[in-house]
Enzyme design. Sequence first.
Site, PDB file in Angstrom:
ATOM      1  N   THR A   9     -26.339  -8.078  12.515  1.00 43.50           N
ATOM      2  CA  THR A   9     -27.201  -7.723  11.394  1.00 43.50           C
ATOM      3  C   THR A   9     -26.360  -7.101  10.283  1.00 43.50           C
ATOM      4  OG1 THR A   9     -29.066  -7.333  12.862  1.00 43.50           O
ATOM      5  CG2 THR A   9     -29.187  -6.351  10.666  1.00 43.50           C
ATOM      6  N   ASN A  25       0.797  -1.221   0.000  1.00 44.86           N
ATOM      7  CA  ASN A  25       0.000   0.000   0.000  1.00 44.86           C
ATOM      8  C   ASN A  25       0.833   1.276   0.000  1.00 44.86           C
ATOM      9  OD1 ASN A  25       0.534  -1.154   2.663  1.00 44.86           O
ATOM     10  ND2 ASN A  25      -0.479   0.655   3.488  1.00 44.86           N
ATOM     11  N   ALA A  65     -14.133  -2.078   0.445  1.00 49.56           N
ATOM     12  CA  ALA A  65     -14.982  -1.368  -0.516  1.00 49.56           C
ATOM     13  C   ALA A  65     -14.492   0.044  -0.787  1.00 49.56           C
ATOM     14  CB  ALA A  65     -16.424  -1.330  -0.010  1.00 49.56           C
ATOM     15  N   CYS A  80      -3.329   4.455   7.535  1.00 44.70           N
ATOM     16  CA  CYS A  80      -3.634   3.670   8.731  1.00 44.70           C
ATOM     17  C   CYS A  80      -2.508   3.646   9.750  1.00 44.70           C
ATOM     18  CB  CYS A  80      -3.999   2.237   8.332  1.00 44.70           C
ATOM     19  SG  CYS A  80      -5.555   2.127   7.441  1.00 44.70           S
TER      20      CYS A  80
END
Length: 407
Positions: A252, A164, A215, A343
Amino acid sequence: MDAWCQDLTRNGPWEPVYLDNAATTRVRPDVAQAVLEAMTDGYGNASSRHRLGARARAALERARAQVAALIGAEQRGVIFTASATEANNMALFGVARAYSRQGRHIVTTAIEHPSVLEVAAALEALGYEVTRVPPGPDGVLDPSAVAAHVRQDTVLVSVMLVNNETGALQPVPEIARLARSRNPRALVHSDLVQAAGRIPVDVKSLGVDLASLSAHKLHGPKGVGALYVAPAVRIEPLIYGGGQERGLRSGTENIPAIVGFGVAAELAMRELPDSAARLRRLSERLRAGLQEAYPRIVFLGPQDADRRAPHIVSAAFPGLRAEVLATHLDQEGGVLVSTGSACSSHKARTSHVLKAMALGDSLADSTIRLSLGLLTREEEIDRAIESARRVITDLAAFLGARGLSRG
């Protein structure tokens, strides 16, 4: 122009040249529309038995198929998570716990994402043994050097496909082949976050058993990632509860974000033959322009274009501090870049990747990363080159006039 894109200096609308796509990408309009429709029309719980629940389940499985297709995987093998960081955690912790009787040794590299390296450190604290293999000076791993550390008690080998920070393309297929020749039971995991959607990726060709995805690196929404788990692989879950996602990731499902992930993956896959070549052309144009603007520039990573990803340019500007250059490019040039991985930018000042490459402190401190996205345009590259030329000239003159140039 979006409201959040108003210039805080009150100079009116601000349209930056965004070259920090390895950190995150702007959501595509088609993706945003799909997310909105899933939030407003498809708001059912996928576990519910009524028609809204059925609609949510159908949307969930459609997205699973879209993401699986992007990496040549079986649909059932895709497990949705809240991020690639969670997917990496699930891969390492999950395998370590599931196969602890087989062995307690893990092989990874010194240039992995923090979400792999921090998990490795946590596993060491639990009594596991971890081997971290350094790369060569160009940031590329030697497959034989990685495989040489595989033992009979090795349960997992984890190697990212595209770094990265440098864009170095790692020889994952060869690593996987050699690792299994030493221990057929060893599993192979790869972080595909910077690869999927920018270069062709097929988990079977790579020879990996687990793979992590995100994503928001593909012009999809934040807050959703995925872990691919091959059919024969067992992992222990990190999150227990209602048994969603094959019992491997309870909770969920975030249907709107997952739907957005699916659309982003499908668009990236559809455009891949053209986008990969276009990104390569644009990055080479950027490299040439920066070379002309600052002849002393040092490009990090492999010099052979075929051994690096098409969207990441890692460059050192000897004599200039990375933080100063990035700030001036932003404030004066309207070009947004980074000085390393988003990050890990709040941790150690010097990148662990550049340290592992044995790059000197002076060169490491002058390194910035410019990363393109699937939506980057040629005129943006030209604007970035012109802005960089102007900013670098001004900075060099300023430092030279005060005798502050750093080498």
